[in-house]
Design an enzyme around this catalytic site. Structure first.
Site, short mmCIF file in Angstrom:
data_model
loop_
_atom_site.label_atom_id
_atom_site.label_comp_id
_atom_site.label_asym_id
_atom_site.label_seq_id
_atom_site.Cartn_x
_atom_site.Cartn_y
_atom_site.Cartn_z
N SER A 174 0.79 -1.32 0.03
CA SER A 174 -0.19 0.06 0.17
C SER A 174 0.80 1.34 -0.16
O SER A 174 0.45 2.47 -0.28
CB SER A 174 -1.05 -0.01 1.13
OG SER A 174 -0.26 0.05 2.35
N LYS A 233 -11.66 -0.49 -1.63
CA LYS A 233 -10.61 0.03 -2.32
C LYS A 233 -11.21 0.25 -3.63
O LYS A 233 -12.18 1.03 -3.69
CB LYS A 233 -9.31 -0.67 -2.13
CG LYS A 233 -8.75 -1.01 -0.80
CD LYS A 233 -8.32 0.15 -0.20
CE LYS A 233 -7.45 -0.06 1.06
NZ LYS A 233 -8.17 -0.38 2.12
N HIS A 292 -5.36 -4.06 -1.91
CA HIS A 292 -5.04 -3.19 -3.23
C HIS A 292 -4.68 -3.94 -4.51
O HIS A 292 -4.40 -3.47 -5.54
CB HIS A 292 -3.92 -2.38 -2.96
CG HIS A 292 -3.88 -1.40 -1.90
ND1 HIS A 292 -4.35 -0.02 -2.14
CD2 HIS A 292 -3.82 -1.47 -0.43
CE1 HIS A 292 -4.70 0.55 -0.85
NE2 HIS A 292 -4.18 -0.23 0.00
#
Length: 396
Positions: A184, A242, A212
């Protein structure tokens, strides 16, 4: 009111945070988040969210949420284990399993709750966790709550992981390897093909936090799909907060493992779930990401990210090891990182300065998260501002 000495103690600590430049100046959103947003009353191009596929304000997610609230009400009433859960949660968990290509799935109220709840259920005294050096804080906290021994291996260093596996082999009841799929802070990708091979050789369990990676890699399916090792990963963890544009966490795995987690993870058993509206929005988000439209959004996302990264590099900025739409601009100085972020905000571009302790000292940066919804005009305006302020501040 707190006792005087208590107030003074934490006031002093707060002042120390401010003096070190480690105080989070959290800004107010004054409307929906998207490629553009209103922040503190100012219209900005948004590079500070994980809204990779531009789904956070999608009308279909909002409509699904409204319809679910009309049908099921707003609150769940109690923790799911006691009061039961609405049928729509069962639909979501079936869709999670389909998305992760696993036998079963489970939904948690947040991604953080997923890691701090699931990891301690998988290991115990006599077990070992091998954790990547740059794993997310929620993984670190989950490991701390477990009773297993922990060894950290060098970031994405397969040789170091193998060395530690070799030394640990036969000394523990079981070994759990944990890694982010996409990291991240740097936007680089874990070498899951090599990790899964080592896990087979040493009979270790593999746990991937793909917060992610979902909606970003593997045509939206995530990092294991990107490497073609879906069936080699034992525990597929992810989040809706996300690229999927919503909130909550998930795990996909074999049915027995999922049911064991459901019956033992304290953050599932002791947490009241979110509104049925959030569950319905998550279900709709998965449907979109798994469709042809989702693949097209992923294609646009990478087109934008590749262009933005390449142009930042050509200007003279250091983007580190980024291979994804998570693109750092590494500055190496807390003051300049904060000055750059402020100058960009004044110019209508919202990026976040990331400083110690979020990243090691000497690697302070701004973090840029590109969206499929950004236009070329958005990217070029941001690049021009970066070049202007990078030169004025002596960064490039």
């Amino acid at each position: 009111m707190a006792k005087g000495w208590v107030k003074d103690l934490y006031g002093k600590r707060l002042k120390e945070l401010l003096e070190r430049g480690e105080y989070w100046e959290i800004k107010k959103l004054m409307g929906p988040t998207g490629p553009h947003a209103i922040v503190e009353g100012k219209e900005v191009i948004m590079f500070a969210t994980n809204n990779y596929l531009n789904l956070a304000n999608d009308q279909r997610l909002k409509q699904a949420a409204v319809e679910a609230i009309e049908k099921y009400g707003w609150g769940p009433g109690a923790v799911w284990a006691i009061a039961g859960f609405h049928e729509i949660l069962s639909e979501l968990e079936k869709k999670i399993a389909e998305f992760k290509r696993t036998e079963a799935g489970i939904f948690f109220p947040t991604g953080y709750a997923t890691n701090v709840g699931t990891i301690p259920t998988l290991v115990e005294t006599g077990d070992l966790i091998l954790s990547d050096q740059l794993n997310h804080g929620s993984i670190i906290d989950g490991i701390r709550l477990s009773r297993a021994e922990k060894i950290v291996y060098n970031h994405c260093d397969v040789a170091d992981l193998e060395d530690k596996l070799r030394k640990a082999h036969g000394k523990y009841n079981k070994i759990l390897i944990i890694t982010d799929g996409v990291f991240s802070m740097d936007g680089d990708i874990a070498p899951l093909k090599d990790i899964s091979k080592l896990a087979e050789e040493y009979n270790a369990i593999v746990y991937v936090d793909d917060a992610h990676g979902e909606g970003v890699l593997g045509e939206g399916r995530g990092t294991p799909a990107h490497f073609g090792v879906d069936d080699k990963i034992d525990i597929h963890m992810g989040t809706f907060s996300k690229a999927l544009g919503s909130s909550g966490g998930m795990v996909g795995s074999d049915r027995e493992i999922i049911e064991y987690v459901r019956n033992t993870a304290r953050s599932w058993l002791l947490s009241t779930g979110p509104s049925p509206g959030a569950i319905a929005a998550n279900l709709k988000a998965l449907e979109i990401v798994m469709s042809q439209e989702g693949k097209e959004r992923v294609r646009r996302l990478h087109e934008n990210a590749n262009y933005f990264r390449k142009e930042l590099q050509s200007i003279g900025f250091n983007t580190g090891k980024s291979e994804t739409p998570m693109i750092p601009v590494i500055i190496g100085d807390t003051k300049k990182a904060r000055e750059l972020a402020k100058a960009l905000f004044d110019d209508g571009i919202f990026v976040v300065p990331i400083v110690y302790p979020m990243v090691p000292r000497g690697t302070e940066r701004t973090r840029n998260e590109v969206s499929a919804g950004h236009t070329r005009e958005d990217l070029d305006k941001t690049l021009a501002a970066y070049e202007k302020w990078g030169k004025k501040l002596g960064i490039i």
